[in-house]
Motif scaffolding. Structure first.
Motif, short mmCIF file in Angstrom:
data_model
loop_
_atom_site.label_atom_id
_atom_site.label_comp_id
_atom_site.label_asym_id
_atom_site.label_seq_id
_atom_site.Cartn_x
_atom_site.Cartn_y
_atom_site.Cartn_z
N HIS A 1 0.85 -1.19 0.00
CA HIS A 1 0.00 0.00 0.00
C HIS A 1 0.88 1.24 0.00
O HIS A 1 1.74 1.40 0.87
CB HIS A 1 -0.90 0.01 1.24
N LYS A 2 0.71 2.09 -0.99
CA LYS A 2 1.43 3.36 -1.11
C LYS A 2 2.94 3.19 -0.92
O LYS A 2 3.58 3.89 -0.13
CB LYS A 2 0.88 4.37 -0.11
N GLY A 3 3.49 2.23 -1.65
CA GLY A 3 4.94 2.04 -1.64
C GLY A 3 5.49 1.25 -0.48
O GLY A 3 6.70 1.03 -0.39
N GLN A 4 4.64 0.82 0.43
CA GLN A 4 5.08 0.03 1.58
C GLN A 4 4.76 -1.44 1.37
O GLN A 4 3.72 -1.78 0.81
CB GLN A 4 4.39 0.51 2.86
N VAL A 5 5.62 -2.31 1.85
CA VAL A 5 5.41 -3.76 1.81
C VAL A 5 5.46 -4.29 3.24
O VAL A 5 6.40 -3.99 3.98
CB VAL A 5 6.50 -4.47 0.98
#
Length: 246
Positions: free
Chosen positions: A169-173
């Motif tokens: 989500h929004k560049g986060q893993v």
């Protein structure tokens, strides 16, 4: 397990504002032992490890740009949505879907998750800890999959409770496990703790993300004990590296 009957809404009242405060959220790098959760150290790349950095959101998303649909139909993201728009897609090693994130606060009763904070609260989860107790959705990052039905049966895709899931989500893993099941026709839900990990508002009735969440569930990846965050993260990073071809 839960049945959503309303869409996510913004809260402006003082009463709901107070509900949002709840207990202090855990820092993203902390893992405080609680009953039924063995002491556990979070696993991540070694400091200064520049030769083999953690798998990025961009790398994972590049592998799921196209969909080979394996579900017989599509899912709705909420009970009040009339149109089903989300297919479950498959690769050799994983299945994935792109949806919203509603908040699952079921399982162990805590200050964050209870009948006052969540009118749909249920004191059990489809899968249990190694001690046979409900999972703690306020502490354990987990994903909710639809109950087996005519659209898709997760069990036939090599998935079960404890299977590892990469959530983006929004560049986060973040790496989680499958920990609960929901309605057979709805998809897109994660635990309170998973939402916190992804910087999503975790409140069970007013929080969540309306869209933009990708779930990549790795086949035959069950960890034990299911409540070990460290094992989910280390196994998830290992599977993600293989998935992107490192």
């Amino acid at each position: 397990m839960r049945t959503r009957t309303f869409a996510l809404t913004a809260v402006t009242s003082i009463a709901c504002g107070a509900a949002l405060l709840g207990p202090a959220a855990l820092p993203a790098t902390a893992d405080v032992p609680v009953p039924d959760t063995p002491p556990d150290t979070r696993v991540g790349p070694a400091p200064g490890d520049v030769e083999d950095p953690a798998v990025s959101a961009e790398e994972l998303l590049a592998e799921v740009r196209s969909c080979r649909q394996i579900s017989r139909g599509k899912y709705r993201t909420d009970a009040n949505r009339s149109k089903a728009t989300v297919p479950v897609c498959g690769t050799t090693d994983a299945v994935f879907w792109k949806a919203d994130m509603d908040i699952d606060c079921d399982g162990r009763k805590t200050k964050a998750c209870n009948t006052k904070s969540d009118p749909y609260f249920q004191p059990q989860t489809a899968f249990q800890t190694s001690r046979g107790k409900p999972l703690d959705s306020a502490r354990l990052p987990f994903v909710v999959v639809p109950a087996p039905g005519r659209i898709w049966d997760y069990r036939k895709s090599g998935l079960t409770g404890g299977s590892v899931v990469a959530v983006i989500h929004k560049g986060q893993v973040r790496y989680a496990v499958i920990g609960d099941t929901g309605p057979a026709g709805i998809i897109g839900e994660g635990s309170y703790a998973l939402a916190e990990e992804l910087s999503i508002d975790p409140h069970p009735t007013t929080g969540g993300a309306a869209s933009g969440v990708t779930y990549i569930a790795f086949k035959d990846s069950r960890i034990s004990p299911i409540e070990s965050r460290a094992k989910a993260e280390s196994r998830g990073e290992e599977l993600a590296r293989a998935f992107v071809g490192r």
